[in-house]
Write a protein that holds these residues in place. Structure first.
Motif, PDB file in Angstrom:
ATOM      1  N   THR A 143       0.812  -1.218   0.076  1.00 18.56           N
ATOM      2  CA  THR A 143       0.087   0.184  -0.010  1.00 18.56           C
ATOM      3  C   THR A 143       1.018   1.238  -0.225  1.00 18.56           C
ATOM      4  OG1 THR A 143      -1.673   1.121   1.304  1.00 18.56           O
ATOM      5  CG2 THR A 143      -0.327  -0.139   2.457  1.00 18.56           C
ATOM      6  N   SER A 144       0.361   2.326  -0.527  1.00 17.72           N
ATOM      7  CA  SER A 144       1.444   3.487  -0.798  1.00 17.72           C
ATOM      8  C   SER A 144       1.199   4.400   0.711  1.00 17.72           C
ATOM      9  CB  SER A 144       0.987   4.330  -1.986  1.00 17.72           C
ATOM     10  OG  SER A 144      -0.267   4.439  -1.933  1.00 17.72           O
ATOM     11  N   ILE A 145       2.304   4.787   1.139  1.00 15.37           N
ATOM     12  CA  ILE A 145       2.236   5.651   2.231  1.00 15.37           C
ATOM     13  C   ILE A 145       2.220   6.993   2.029  1.00 15.37           C
ATOM     14  CG2 ILE A 145       4.196   4.158   3.178  1.00 15.37           C
ATOM     15  CD1 ILE A 145       6.345   6.299   2.595  1.00 15.37           C
ATOM     16  N   LYS A 146       1.134   7.572   2.822  1.00 13.79           N
ATOM     17  CA  LYS A 146       0.780   8.875   2.607  1.00 13.79           C
ATOM     18  C   LYS A 146       1.023   9.770   3.421  1.00 13.79           C
ATOM     19  CE  LYS A 146      -2.964   8.157  -0.467  1.00 13.79           C
ATOM     20  NZ  LYS A 146      -4.221   8.704  -0.826  1.00 13.79           N
ATOM     21  N   ASP A 147       1.060  10.918   3.182  1.00 14.15           N
ATOM     22  CA  ASP A 147       1.691  12.017   4.080  1.00 14.15           C
ATOM     23  C   ASP A 147       0.355  12.965   4.606  1.00 14.15           C
ATOM     24  OD1 ASP A 147       3.317  14.070   5.089  1.00 14.15           O
ATOM     25  OD2 ASP A 147       4.732  14.031   3.231  1.00 14.15           O
ATOM     26  N   ASP A 148       0.809  13.587   5.847  1.00 14.60           N
ATOM     27  CA  ASP A 148      -0.195  14.504   6.425  1.00 14.60           C
ATOM     28  C   ASP A 148      -0.474  15.615   6.025  1.00 14.60           C
ATOM     29  OD1 ASP A 148      -0.603  12.406   8.235  1.00 14.60           O
ATOM     30  OD2 ASP A 148       1.080  12.895   9.513  1.00 14.60           O
ATOM     31  N   ASP A 149       0.653  16.144   4.878  1.00 17.68           N
ATOM     32  CA  ASP A 149       0.663  17.400   4.274  1.00 17.68           C
ATOM     33  C   ASP A 149      -0.661  17.259   3.182  1.00 17.68           C
ATOM     34  OD1 ASP A 149       1.112  19.452   2.520  1.00 17.68           O
ATOM     35  OD2 ASP A 149       3.110  19.541   3.410  1.00 17.68           O
ATOM     36  N   ASP A 150      -1.255  18.370   3.342  1.00 13.32           N
ATOM     37  CA  ASP A 150      -2.515  18.532   2.113  1.00 13.32           C
ATOM     38  C   ASP A 150      -1.874  18.610   0.887  1.00 13.32           C
ATOM     39  OD1 ASP A 150      -4.488  17.990   4.135  1.00 13.32           O
ATOM     40  OD2 ASP A 150      -4.594  20.316   4.493  1.00 13.32           O
ATOM     41  N   ILE A 151      -0.755  19.529   0.740  1.00 15.83           N
ATOM     42  CA  ILE A 151      -0.411  19.723  -0.427  1.00 15.83           C
ATOM     43  C   ILE A 151       0.645  18.592  -1.252  1.00 15.83           C
ATOM     44  CG2 ILE A 151       1.083  21.481  -1.754  1.00 15.83           C
ATOM     45  CD1 ILE A 151       0.471  23.347   0.672  1.00 15.83           C
ATOM     46  N   LEU A 152       1.306  18.117  -0.376  1.00 13.74           N
ATOM     47  CA  LEU A 152       2.182  17.017  -0.702  1.00 13.74           C
ATOM     48  C   LEU A 152       1.753  15.730  -0.323  1.00 13.74           C
ATOM     49  CD1 LEU A 152       6.165  17.477  -0.502  1.00 13.74           C
ATOM     50  CD2 LEU A 152       4.795  16.212  -2.222  1.00 13.74           C
ATOM     51  N   GLU A 153       0.768  15.106  -0.878  1.00 10.65           N
ATOM     52  CA  GLU A 153       0.268  13.823  -0.543  1.00 10.65           C
ATOM     53  C   GLU A 153       1.276  12.788  -0.145  1.00 10.65           C
ATOM     54  OE1 GLU A 153      -3.902  11.404  -1.634  1.00 10.65           O
ATOM     55  OE2 GLU A 153      -2.984  12.614  -3.010  1.00 10.65           O
ATOM     56  N   TYR A 154       2.295  12.621  -0.739  1.00  6.60           N
ATOM     57  CA  TYR A 154       2.950  11.546  -0.717  1.00  6.60           C
ATOM     58  C   TYR A 154       4.517  12.071  -0.176  1.00  6.60           C
ATOM     59  CZ  TYR A 154      -0.538   9.021  -3.023  1.00  6.60           C
ATOM     60  OH  TYR A 154      -1.707   8.195  -3.182  1.00  6.60           O
ATOM     61  N   THR A 155       5.245  11.387   0.682  1.00  6.98           N
ATOM     62  CA  THR A 155       6.526  11.652   1.384  1.00  6.98           C
ATOM     63  C   THR A 155       7.541  11.285   0.244  1.00  6.98           C
ATOM     64  OG1 THR A 155       5.834  11.610   3.481  1.00  6.98           O
ATOM     65  CG2 THR A 155       8.142  11.838   3.196  1.00  6.98           C
ATOM     66  N   THR A 156       8.347  12.069  -0.360  1.00  3.93           N
ATOM     67  CA  THR A 156       9.348  11.669  -1.415  1.00  3.93           C
ATOM     68  C   THR A 156      10.932  11.304  -0.724  1.00  3.93           C
ATOM     69  OG1 THR A 156       9.796  13.722  -1.759  1.00  3.93           O
ATOM     70  CG2 THR A 156       8.229  12.570  -2.971  1.00  3.93           C
ATOM     71  N   ASP A 157      11.163  11.767   0.354  1.00  7.52           N
ATOM     72  CA  ASP A 157      12.433  11.897   0.798  1.00  7.52           C
ATOM     73  C   ASP A 157      12.661  10.675   1.943  1.00  7.52           C
ATOM     74  OD1 ASP A 157      14.824  12.258   2.438  1.00  7.52           O
ATOM     75  OD2 ASP A 157      14.492  14.627   2.471  1.00  7.52           O
ATOM     76  N   PRO A 158      13.350   9.810   1.612  1.00  2.20           N
ATOM     77  CA  PRO A 158      13.838   8.659   2.640  1.00  2.20           C
ATOM     78  C   PRO A 158      13.962   8.863   3.814  1.00  2.20           C
ATOM     79  CG  PRO A 158      14.690   8.264   0.351  1.00  2.20           C
ATOM     80  CD  PRO A 158      14.234   9.788   0.237  1.00  2.20           C
ATOM     81  N   GLU A 159      14.740   9.911   4.252  1.00  3.37           N
ATOM     82  CA  GLU A 159      15.062  10.544   5.537  1.00  3.37           C
ATOM     83  C   GLU A 159      13.839  10.789   6.211  1.00  3.37           C
ATOM     84  OE1 GLU A 159      18.678  12.643   6.024  1.00  3.37           O
ATOM     85  OE2 GLU A 159      19.803  11.281   4.739  1.00  3.37           O
ATOM     86  N   LEU A 160      12.701  11.653   5.559  1.00  2.05           N
ATOM     87  CA  LEU A 160      11.933  12.005   6.218  1.00  2.05           C
ATOM     88  C   LEU A 160      10.910  10.802   6.687  1.00  2.05           C
ATOM     89  CD1 LEU A 160      10.950  15.279   4.350  1.00  2.05           C
ATOM     90  CD2 LEU A 160      11.749  14.972   6.777  1.00  2.05           C
ATOM     91  N   ILE A 161      10.885   9.916   5.572  1.00  2.00           N
ATOM     92  CA  ILE A 161       9.921   8.763   5.607  1.00  2.00           C
ATOM     93  C   ILE A 161      10.504   7.777   7.056  1.00  2.00           C
ATOM     94  CG2 ILE A 161       9.556   6.380   4.601  1.00  2.00           C
ATOM     95  CD1 ILE A 161       9.725   7.749   1.940  1.00  2.00           C
ATOM     96  N   LEU A 162      11.740   7.634   6.893  1.00  2.21           N
ATOM     97  CA  LEU A 162      12.343   7.295   8.393  1.00  2.21           C
ATOM     98  C   LEU A 162      11.851   7.725   9.522  1.00  2.21           C
ATOM     99  CD1 LEU A 162      14.299   4.951   9.369  1.00  2.21           C
ATOM    100  CD2 LEU A 162      15.959   6.677   9.394  1.00  2.21           C
ATOM    101  N   GLU A 163      12.157   9.060   9.650  1.00  2.00           N
ATOM    102  CA  GLU A 163      11.542   9.878  10.867  1.00  2.00           C
ATOM    103  C   GLU A 163      10.304   9.537  11.110  1.00  2.00           C
ATOM    104  OE1 GLU A 163      11.498  14.478  11.045  1.00  2.00           O
ATOM    105  OE2 GLU A 163      13.551  13.894  10.550  1.00  2.00           O
ATOM    106  N   LYS A 164       9.168   9.459  10.073  1.00  2.00           N
ATOM    107  CA  LYS A 164       7.776   9.260  10.503  1.00  2.00           C
ATOM    108  C   LYS A 164       7.629   7.943  10.945  1.00  2.00           C
ATOM    109  CE  LYS A 164       3.520   9.935   8.426  1.00  2.00           C
ATOM    110  NZ  LYS A 164       2.649  10.487   7.192  1.00  2.00           N
ATOM    111  N   TRP A 165       8.266   6.801  10.338  1.00  2.00           N
ATOM    112  CA  TRP A 165       7.757   5.728  10.332  1.00  2.00           C
ATOM    113  C   TRP A 165       8.603   4.531  11.159  1.00  2.00           C
ATOM    114  CZ3 TRP A 165       3.270   3.333   8.066  1.00  2.00           C
ATOM    115  CH2 TRP A 165       2.546   4.332   7.209  1.00  2.00           C
ATOM    116  N   ASP A 166       9.685   5.407  11.669  1.00  2.00           N
ATOM    117  CA  ASP A 166      10.768   4.600  12.508  1.00  2.00           C
ATOM    118  C   ASP A 166      10.201   3.497  13.365  1.00  2.00           C
ATOM    119  OD1 ASP A 166      13.237   4.078  13.185  1.00  2.00           O
ATOM    120  OD2 ASP A 166      13.558   5.838  14.593  1.00  2.00           O
ATOM    121  N   ASN A 167       9.148   3.971  14.145  1.00  2.00           N
ATOM    122  CA  ASN A 167       8.618   2.966  15.153  1.00  2.00           C
ATOM    123  C   ASN A 167       7.522   1.946  14.743  1.00  2.00           C
ATOM    124  OD1 ASN A 167      10.291   4.011  17.065  1.00  2.00           O
ATOM    125  ND2 ASN A 167       8.940   5.845  17.461  1.00  2.00           N
TER     126      ASN A 167
END
Length: 206
Positions: A143-167
């Motif tokens: 399933t694709s990972i969605k962002d909480d940002d209304d403008i940018l629906e999908y996170t594109t930066d792997p480091e930001l993805i790690l920050e958000k999904w780390d746990n």
């Protein structure tokens, strides 16, 4: 804490692929790159992992409409009823590519998806995703990972993805910046071709 593993699309390191596959086999969750947005996936045959993704997404597993990530068209008949020649030709000329095709499911679907009449099949034009599936030996449910940002629906930066999904996940693969346009979804399950969602893939293929 998720492991953060760097892989290169041109030539994914087989040892790192094998390491990630071990995590998938043990019921781990992996975030990985595709030819569109980053995906959250697990081994199709691991019920506990499927339930974990359903909990994260806040839905019942029986109601989930997730894609099966395949390496090529060779294991299509494992999960899909026989399709007609024009449909197969459409798949062959469009895949690998930024499409999800909704096809009629057969009786071999994992028990969690038995009640579903259709299945979304995806073969990304991304060597990392396909190498994972090949090494695992069966599709990854994704399933694709969605962002909480209304403008940018999908996170594109792997480091930001790690920050958000780390746990929440076991591995985040850094395959470079992702896209923020999802795959084009085309329903070909009943002979009519219907574009369900316009995405990165051109719709003039049908």
């Amino acid at each position: 804490m998720a492991e953060f593993i760097k892989l290169y699309n041109e030539n994914p390191d087989p040892r790192k692929i094998a390491q990630i596959v071990q995590v998938l086999r043990k019921g781990g969750l992996v975030i990985y790159p595709t030819d569109t947005v980053y995906g959250l996936g697990c081994d199709i045959s691991n019920t506990k992992a499927l339930e974990k993704i359903a909990r994260i997404k806040g839905i019942k597993l029986a109601k989930a409409n997730w894609s099966f990530i395949c390496a090529d068209l060779s294991n299509l008949s494992d999960y899909v009823k026989q399709i007609d020649s024009p449909t197969f030709k459409l798949l062959k000329r469009s895949l690998p590519g930024p499409y999800t095709f909704i096809l009629p499911g057969n009786n071999n679907l994992p028990k969690e998806f038995k009640k579903k009449k259709t299945v979304g099949i995806r073969i990304p034009d991304n060597n990392i995703a396909r190498a994972l599936v090949l090494a695992l030996g069966n599709p990854i449910v994704s399933t694709s990972i969605k962002d909480d940002d209304d403008i940018l629906e999908y996170t594109t930066d792997p480091e930001l993805i790690l920050e958000k999904w780390d746990n929440l996940v076991d591995v985040v693969i850094d395959g470079g910046y992702g896209d923020n346009v999802p795959s084009t979804v085309i329903d070909v399950s009943d002979g009519e071709y219907v574009v369900v969602r316009e995405g990165k893939g051109a719709t003039n293929i049908i």
